[in-house]
Motif scaffolding. Structure first.
Motif, mmCIF file in Angstrom:
data_model
loop_
_atom_site.group_PDB
_atom_site.id
_atom_site.type_symbol
_atom_site.label_atom_id
_atom_site.label_comp_id
_atom_site.label_asym_id
_atom_site.label_seq_id
_atom_site.Cartn_x
_atom_site.Cartn_y
_atom_site.Cartn_z
ATOM 1 N N PHE A 120 0.848 -1.184 0.000
ATOM 2 C CA PHE A 120 0.000 0.000 0.000
ATOM 3 C C PHE A 120 0.883 1.234 0.000
ATOM 4 O O PHE A 120 2.104 1.153 0.152
ATOM 5 N N GLY A 121 0.253 2.390 -0.175
ATOM 6 C CA GLY A 121 1.002 3.641 -0.185
ATOM 7 C C GLY A 121 0.120 4.786 0.240
ATOM 8 O O GLY A 121 -1.093 4.639 0.383
ATOM 9 N N PHE A 122 0.726 5.961 0.430
ATOM 10 C CA PHE A 122 -0.026 7.143 0.831
ATOM 11 C C PHE A 122 0.897 8.356 0.742
ATOM 12 O O PHE A 122 2.122 8.230 0.655
ATOM 13 N N ASP A 123 0.295 9.539 0.770
ATOM 14 C CA ASP A 123 1.059 10.779 0.807
ATOM 15 C C ASP A 123 1.586 11.019 2.208
ATOM 16 O O ASP A 123 0.874 10.817 3.198
ATOM 17 N N CYS A 124 2.850 11.464 2.274
ATOM 18 C CA CYS A 124 3.485 11.748 3.573
ATOM 19 C C CYS A 124 3.332 13.208 3.979
ATOM 20 O O CYS A 124 3.288 13.518 5.175
ATOM 21 N N GLY A 125 3.278 14.112 2.986
ATOM 22 C CA GLY A 125 3.215 15.537 3.274
ATOM 23 C C GLY A 125 3.954 16.313 2.194
ATOM 24 O O GLY A 125 4.246 15.777 1.119
ATOM 25 N N PRO A 126 4.300 17.568 2.441
ATOM 26 C CA PRO A 126 5.011 18.355 1.431
ATOM 27 C C PRO A 126 6.392 17.788 1.162
ATOM 28 O O PRO A 126 7.120 17.430 2.086
ATOM 29 N N PHE A 169 -0.706 15.178 9.358
ATOM 30 C CA PHE A 169 0.346 14.251 9.788
ATOM 31 C C PHE A 169 -0.170 13.223 10.799
ATOM 32 O O PHE A 169 0.441 12.165 10.961
ATOM 33 N N ARG A 170 -1.277 13.518 11.438
ATOM 34 C CA ARG A 170 -1.870 12.569 12.383
ATOM 35 C C ARG A 170 -2.937 11.684 11.728
ATOM 36 O O ARG A 170 -3.376 10.706 12.320
ATOM 37 N N GLN A 171 -3.323 12.049 10.522
ATOM 38 C CA GLN A 171 -4.357 11.286 9.818
ATOM 39 C C GLN A 171 -3.817 9.917 9.413
ATOM 40 O O GLN A 171 -2.660 9.788 8.992
ATOM 41 N N GLN A 172 -4.634 8.897 9.525
ATOM 42 C CA GLN A 172 -4.226 7.547 9.170
ATOM 43 C C GLN A 172 -4.435 7.297 7.667
ATOM 44 O O GLN A 172 -5.379 7.818 7.079
ATOM 45 N N PRO A 173 -3.581 6.492 7.040
ATOM 46 C CA PRO A 173 -3.785 6.155 5.633
ATOM 47 C C PRO A 173 -5.060 5.331 5.456
ATOM 48 O O PRO A 173 -5.491 4.662 6.405
ATOM 49 N N PRO A 174 -5.646 5.359 4.243
ATOM 50 C CA PRO A 174 -5.182 6.062 3.045
ATOM 51 C C PRO A 174 -5.434 7.570 3.143
ATOM 52 O O PRO A 174 -6.429 8.001 3.714
ATOM 53 N N LYS A 175 -4.498 8.341 2.586
ATOM 54 C CA LYS A 175 -4.645 9.795 2.627
ATOM 55 C C LYS A 175 -3.825 10.428 1.516
ATOM 56 O O LYS A 175 -2.828 9.857 1.046
ATOM 57 N N SER A 176 -4.256 11.604 1.077
ATOM 58 C CA SER A 176 -3.507 12.368 0.082
ATOM 59 C C SER A 176 -3.628 13.843 0.424
ATOM 60 O O SER A 176 -4.523 14.258 1.170
ATOM 61 N N CYS A 177 -2.715 14.637 -0.108
ATOM 62 C CA CYS A 177 -2.714 16.064 0.188
ATOM 63 C C CYS A 177 -2.213 16.829 -1.026
ATOM 64 O O CYS A 177 -1.805 16.256 -2.033
ATOM 65 N N GLY A 178 -2.236 18.159 -0.931
ATOM 66 C CA GLY A 178 -1.806 19.000 -2.047
ATOM 67 C C GLY A 178 -1.601 20.432 -1.596
ATOM 68 O O GLY A 178 -1.452 20.730 -0.405
ATOM 69 N N ARG A 179 -1.636 21.342 -2.564
ATOM 70 C CA ARG A 179 -1.434 22.760 -2.278
ATOM 71 C C ARG A 179 -2.550 23.339 -1.411
ATOM 72 O O ARG A 179 -2.369 24.393 -0.788
ATOM 73 N N GLU A 180 -3.696 22.658 -1.413
ATOM 74 C CA GLU A 180 -4.802 23.139 -0.602
ATOM 75 C C GLU A 180 -4.434 23.136 0.883
ATOM 76 O O GLU A 180 -4.882 24.002 1.637
ATOM 77 N N GLN A 181 -3.612 22.170 1.301
ATOM 78 C CA GLN A 181 -3.185 22.108 2.702
ATOM 79 C C GLN A 181 -1.852 22.807 2.935
ATOM 80 O O GLN A 181 -1.663 23.469 3.956
ATOM 81 N N PHE A 182 -0.898 22.633 2.000
ATOM 82 C CA PHE A 182 0.467 23.096 2.226
ATOM 83 C C PHE A 182 0.848 24.120 1.162
ATOM 84 O O PHE A 182 1.084 23.771 0.000
ATOM 85 N N ASN A 183 0.915 25.381 1.567
ATOM 86 C CA ASN A 183 1.211 26.470 0.643
ATOM 87 C C ASN A 183 1.871 27.606 1.404
ATOM 88 O O ASN A 183 1.967 27.576 2.640
ATOM 89 N N LEU A 184 2.330 28.626 0.683
ATOM 90 C CA LEU A 184 3.043 29.727 1.346
ATOM 91 C C LEU A 184 2.143 30.517 2.279
ATOM 92 O O LEU A 184 2.609 31.033 3.302
ATOM 93 N N ALA A 213 10.177 10.320 7.491
ATOM 94 C CA ALA A 213 10.691 9.398 8.514
ATOM 95 C C ALA A 213 9.576 8.936 9.442
ATOM 96 O O ALA A 213 9.504 7.749 9.810
ATOM 97 N N GLN A 214 8.696 9.855 9.812
ATOM 98 C CA GLN A 214 7.567 9.507 10.682
ATOM 99 C C GLN A 214 6.644 8.508 9.988
ATOM 100 O O GLN A 214 6.195 7.528 10.606
ATOM 101 N N ALA A 215 6.382 8.729 8.709
ATOM 102 C CA ALA A 215 5.501 7.827 7.959
ATOM 103 C C ALA A 215 6.101 6.429 7.846
ATOM 104 O O ALA A 215 5.400 5.425 8.016
ATOM 105 N N VAL A 216 7.396 6.359 7.580
ATOM 106 C CA VAL A 216 8.058 5.057 7.473
ATOM 107 C C VAL A 216 8.049 4.351 8.825
ATOM 108 O O VAL A 216 7.733 3.158 8.916
ATOM 109 N N SER A 217 8.385 5.059 9.872
ATOM 110 C CA SER A 217 8.466 4.451 11.208
ATOM 111 C C SER A 217 7.112 3.925 11.672
ATOM 112 O O SER A 217 7.021 2.843 12.273
ATOM 113 N N GLU A 218 6.051 4.677 11.399
ATOM 114 C CA GLU A 218 4.729 4.305 11.895
ATOM 115 C C GLU A 218 4.032 3.254 11.044
ATOM 116 O O GLU A 218 3.290 2.427 11.580
#
Length: 302
Positions: A120-126, A169-184, A213-218
């Motif tokens: 399985f896979g998921f987005d980790c963040g920016p 970052f606390r959300q459990q997979p499956p999850k995805s993110c984009g510019r809507e969450q992480f932007n300037l 690293a957090q995503a891999v560890s968890e």
């Protein structure tokens, strides 16, 4: 639509140049797998928008085009992302080691490939998204080559803690993110204006590293190997910091597996286009959250 037309023309120029360089004819090409440029990704509201007029691209190149890969997964209740884990599953499994493939593009995502058990896979963040945006605004350069500018700064611990406090970052997979969450705009909400620009860059690089690293560890217990791809795989400082964050796991780049890390995403969407043409599914429901496997994409015949 004007922007989508312009993207299609740029793609057509690139395709025709490639055909000339490789001495191929359009009729020798089965199809173009065209993802387009993501400008909005909001699966919670039922859509993801990628700019490219695929019909125009097919017309200009005289080659069939497969595009709009994310919509069907979203229609089936999924997040439409990440899609490349299906390709990772097809290409990179190992009988001898639990591998994790980490794509550090605008957003970073991973695919876990255990010797036994579900993939399985998921987005980790920016990934590079904030790093590139901050670098361009502050220096005029489109990216921080080799992470050198970030390496010249110091991490701001309080800022890093605030950034890592994002609910994603606390959300459990499956999850995805984009510019809507992480932007300037989001980043600037945590800044006083007194921070040194290079220190902010150093902190953003550590945000990318720590979120991976957090995503891999968890979520990847027992992982033995990590292979990086995407533009971030060429960021020497990022790669070294990830090695330091996960010292028990062998960390390298997909060059070692015979794939140029900056070309892997293109390979993935060529493969997804092939899946579509064969009437085979291209998503991993355990990755996107879709109700089941689906054939992805729309076909524009030449």
């Amino acid at each position: 639509m004007l922007a989508a037309n312009e993207v299609a023309r740029c793609y057509a120029t690139t395709v025709n140049e490639l055909l000339a360089q490789t001495r191929r004819k359009a009729e020798q090409i089965r199809a173009i797998g065209c993802h387009g440029q993501t400008v909005r990704h909001n699966p919670q509201q039922g859509y993801s928008v990628q700019l490219c007029n695929a019909a125009l691209l097919a017309e200009l190149c005289k080659i069939s085009v497969v595009s709009d890969f994310r919509s069907r997964d979203i229609a089936a209740g999924g997040s439409g992302a990440p899609l490349v884990p299906a390709f990772h599953r097809a290409l990179f499994p190992s009988r001898t080691a639990h591998r994790v493939i980490v794509n550090v593009g605008g957003i970073s995502n991973l695919t876990t490939l255990p010797r036994k058990g579900a993939y399985f896979g998921f987005d980790c963040g920016p990934g590079n998204m904030l790093l590139d945006a901050w670098c361009e605004v502050q220096t005029g350069q489109r990216f921080d080559a080799d992470g050198a500018w970030a390496a010249s700064g110091n991490i701001i611990p309080d800022l890093l803690k605030q950034l890592l406090g994002h609910p994603f970052f606390r959300q459990q997979p499956p999850k995805s993110c984009g510019r809507e969450q992480f932007n300037l705009q989001w980043l600037n909400g945590f800044l006083s204006g007194k921070e040194a620009a290079r220190d902010v860059q150093a902190t953003l690089l550590d945000l990318t590293v720590q979120s991976i690293a957090q995503a891999v560890s968890e979520h990847c217990p027992g992982a033995e190997e990590i292979y990086l791809c995407g533009g971030g795989a060429r960021n020497r400082v990022l790669v070294e910091k990830l090695r330091q964050a996960l010292p028990a796991i062998k960390t390298g780049v997909t060059d070692a597996l015979g794939i140029n890390p900056q070309a892997l995403e293109a390979y993935a969407f060529a493969w997804l286009a092939w899946q579509t043409l064969q009437g085979k599914p291209g998503n991993l429901p355990q990755t996107t959250g879709a109700k089941g496997e689906r054939v992805l994409g729309a076909i524009y015949k030449k």
